[in-house]
Every structure is written in structure tokens, then in C-alpha cells.
Design a protein around this motif. Structure first.
Motif, mmCIF file in Angstrom:
data_model
loop_
_atom_site.group_PDB
_atom_site.id
_atom_site.type_symbol
_atom_site.label_atom_id
_atom_site.label_comp_id
_atom_site.label_asym_id
_atom_site.label_seq_id
_atom_site.Cartn_x
_atom_site.Cartn_y
_atom_site.Cartn_z
ATOM 1 N N ILE A 206 25.140 17.800 2.052
ATOM 2 C CA ILE A 206 24.664 16.036 1.713
ATOM 3 C C ILE A 206 23.565 16.500 0.321
ATOM 4 N N PRO A 208 22.194 19.185 -0.764
ATOM 5 C CA PRO A 208 21.766 19.070 -2.106
ATOM 6 C C PRO A 208 22.734 18.297 -3.341
ATOM 7 N N GLU A 209 23.510 17.260 -2.617
ATOM 8 C CA GLU A 209 24.085 16.390 -3.869
ATOM 9 C C GLU A 209 22.755 15.694 -3.974
ATOM 10 N N ILE A 210 22.575 15.008 -3.319
ATOM 11 C CA ILE A 210 20.942 14.023 -2.828
ATOM 12 C C ILE A 210 19.954 14.363 -4.102
ATOM 13 N N SER A 212 20.502 17.006 -6.042
ATOM 14 C CA SER A 212 21.296 17.104 -8.183
ATOM 15 C C SER A 212 20.668 15.522 -8.501
ATOM 16 N N ALA A 213 20.189 14.406 -7.961
ATOM 17 C CA ALA A 213 20.113 13.300 -8.680
ATOM 18 C C ALA A 213 18.620 13.452 -9.278
ATOM 19 N N HIS A 220 17.762 21.676 -10.984
ATOM 20 C CA HIS A 220 19.186 21.968 -10.750
ATOM 21 C C HIS A 220 18.870 23.276 -10.753
ATOM 22 N N SER A 226 22.755 26.941 -3.259
ATOM 23 C CA SER A 226 22.906 26.536 -2.480
ATOM 24 C C SER A 226 24.241 26.839 -1.989
ATOM 25 N N THR A 228 26.297 25.636 -0.838
ATOM 26 C CA THR A 228 28.357 25.057 -1.305
ATOM 27 C C THR A 228 28.309 25.542 -2.393
ATOM 28 N N GLN A 229 27.223 24.874 -3.261
ATOM 29 C CA GLN A 229 27.972 25.600 -4.896
ATOM 30 C C GLN A 229 27.915 26.569 -4.965
#
Length: 273
Positions: A206, A208-210, A212-213, A220, A226, A228-229
């Protein structure tokens, strides 16, 4: 005349045989494999992971139409979209391999039998790696071939011999395996199944998704490496937008895994069980 008494020499003792209970790498691997396969939770998590990948793959294959919104998605990514869910199942399995023993107290018996400790962690990692990679690879191949039966007349039709397809399928399985090893390391670090699962879901999936905003290019760029990416980049037959090349993704994921296991090994060596 008294006869000289003669003593019969005691029979020579045979050399003591090697201990039947000596700890060897092979026996340690067998022990960890026995523990893994004897747990009901192992089969539940693996069956769930397989069902998610296969089920989502079949759903994508049977509902896809050419020219739709998914036409620009990589074929392997489309078919194996369920791995986004199955990675949580394999992470749970990795956590149970280490933190689960702390919850039951079995870890004390294990470390008493193997006082050097670190071979236990390496054996657990080896058994988990072999299990996760084998199950993931077989599932991915089965899902791809089954889904392609329904995609044969669409613009997502592909075969295993197409450029990058086999590499992406193997990369997908490798990424899932390394993520499971990171979870195993977190389990050894935190010694708590809920704590390690929260750390994996919150910190690895979660966070990394946060981040990324955030409107920062440096963030970025860093997030491309990371866990997961990096795993996502490994599982694509064609380059993903803004993703690092597969070789860099694999190196990044290996470094994340090595760092997590190294810290957990250091603490395992010096903390009480």
C-alpha cells in the motif's frame, strides 16, 4: 608350582558410530519441508493462490473482446492479473513459516535442535522458495494456456513461443517467490503473524501506492524500484510504461529480499527465542 594366571584381554570396542541424530543440511531441509506440508494452512493458502490466478485468468479470457479498454494491456499481464491477489496468499505462507512457529512456541524446539540458528532460516527460505516458485510457475503456465483457448480469435492471442512470453511467465513466478521471501523475513523480524502481515500489506503493497500520489519526480523514480513495481516489471512480456527493465527490476527485488533476510538473520542470531 602355581600356574601363572592369564587374563583374557577385553575385546576391542568398535569405533562409535556417527550420531544418528546429527544435524545436516539435508536433514534440516527435510524437517522444514515436513513442517510446511503437514500444516493445513499451507494447503489452504496455496489452493487459494492457485484459484485466484486461474479464476481471474479464465474470467479475463472468457469476457475479453477485441478493441475494448484492455486492448493495450500486455497479454501476460492481462491473463495473470490474479497474481496481484495471490501475492498476498504467498506472503501469508511466508509469514507463517517463520512467525507461525513463534506463535506456537515450536521455534524453541527448532533452535534447541539447531543451536547455530542461521541454518534454520536458510532452510526455511529454501523450502519456501522451491514451493512458491514451482506452484506459481505451474499455475501461470496452466492459466496462460487455458485463457489463450478463449483469446485465440482476439487481438490478445499469443503463444508460449512469442517473444518475451516465457520470460514474463518465469519472471512473474520469480517476483511472487521473492515477495514471499520478503514476507518470510518480516515474519522472522517481527515474530508476529498479524504484525508481519500488516507490515507487508501496509509497507510493501500500500505505501508505494500512496507515495506515488506525491508530485515529486524523485519519489516516482525511486518507487520504480519498490518490491511490488519491480515484480510487476518482471511479469510483463513488453516494457511497462515508466517501469525499469527486467534485469534492473530483478536486481532491485533481489536486493530488497537480501536486505530483509540479512536483518532478520542478524536479529535471530542475537535475540532470545
Amino acid at each position: 608350582m602355581n600356574p601363572t594366571a592369564t587374563r583374557t584381554p577385553a575385546p576391542a570396542q568398535p569405533p562409535a558410530p556417527a550420531s544418528l541424530h546429527a544435524v545436516t543440511p539435508v536433514r534440516l531441509l527435510r524437517s522444514e519441508w515436513h513442517k510446511l506440508r503437514s500444516l493445513r494452512s499451507t494447503w489452504v493458502t496455496l489452493l487459494t493462490a492457485v484459484s485466484l490466478v486461474l479464476g481471474v485468468g479464465l474470467l479475463m479470457g472468457t469476457t475479453y473482446t477485441s478493441g475494448g479498454g484492455d486492448s493495450d494491456i500486455d497479454t501476460v499481464v492481462l491473463v495473470l492479473y490474479g497474481t496481484l491477489l495471490s501475492q498476498i496468499c504467498l506472503a501469508v505462507l511466508g509469514i507463517l513459516v517463520t512467525a507461525g512457529e513463534y506463535g506456537t512456541g515450536l521455534i524453541r524446539t527448532t533452535l534447541t535442535a539447531v543451536p547455530h540458528r542461521l541454518p534454520v532460516l536458510w532452510a526455511k527460505a529454501a523450502v519456501l522458495s522451491a514451493t512458491a516458485f514451482t506452484v506459481s510457475l505451474v499455475t501461470a503456465l496452466l492459466t496462460f494456456l487455458t485463457a489463450q483457448h478463449f483469446l485465440s480469435d482476439t487481438d490478445q492471442a499469443a503463444s508460449l513461443t512469442d517473444d518475451g512470453v516465457l520470460r514474463a511467465i518465469a519472471g512473474n513466478s520469480t517476483g511472487l517467490t521473492l515477495l514471499a521471501l520478503i514476507a518470510l523475513g518480516l515474519g522472522a523480524l517481527l515474530r508476529s503473524v498479524p504484525g508481519a502481515l500488516g507490515a507487508f500489506v501496509g509497507g510493501v503493497v500500500i505505501l508505494p501506492e500512496i507515495l506515488s500520489a506525491l508530485p515529486y519526480e524523485t519519489v516516482h523514480t525511486a518507487l520504480r524500484y519498490s518490491p511490488t513495481q519491480a515484480a510487476a516489471a518482471l511479469g510483463s512480456a513488453t516494457p511497462l510504461p515508466n517501469a525499469v527493465p527486467p534485469a534492473q527490476a530483478l536486481l532491485a527485488l533481489l536486493l530488497w529480499t537480501a536486505a530483509t533476510l540479512a536483518v532478520s538473520a542478524a536479529l535471530l542470531k542475537h535475540r532470545d527465542a
